[in-house]
Design an enzyme around this catalytic site. Sequence first.
Site: not given
Length: 223
Positions: A102, A190-192
């Site tokens: 993301m 921001g991430s996953r």
Amino acid sequence: MIHKEGISFLVYTLVIILLLLIFSFLLLSRLICIFLSIFFVILYLFFIFFFRNPKRNFYENYEKDHNQDIVISPADGKILEIKKIFENEFLKKNCICISIFMSPFDVHVNRFPVSGKIIYVKYYYGKYAIAWLPKASSNNEHTTIVVETNKGKKILFRQIAGFLARRIILYAKKNSLVKKGDEFGFIKFGSRVDVFLPLNSVILVKKGEKVVGGETKISIIPL
């Protein structure tokens, strides 16, 4: 619609921006104040955009008719990787892992990829390396959730904080019954999200593909 996680942030940010603009108009030249005003307006509009929470709907009639578990994307973003990997925290077996990255421009609401009962929830403190690095899944701040579907399949998924992310929000509670597409968390900036699937799963997406949380079908798990 603005997500509930963004309301207090947007209020505090607006107050700080207004105070900064007031001081700038008192202390700085008009030209600099104009540039600062434009910058802060754009920045604030980005924050509103980031905390958006669009309505998503997934209809489960197909899997009821075909006696299958359909796994939907838990997040908006891009398919970073699809690989076979040994999951050693809970499942203790080889799985297919689908990683979704993301960016700060994606919706950051996280949604349950399957319906069922939550049988495992764990939060881990950690570092904040870039989310697409392999080591991020174990070294970064992250959560692990496992849902057992009505057909007895155990699906594990993780929220992983990235370089900009500084807080993972998790709503999932052990032993709760959950519905596919409902919110289970939020990650800021921001991430996953990784999803671990059985080896016999039919993968419906490919690396580099854009997916929509709560809508895009990423896998079918045959019985």
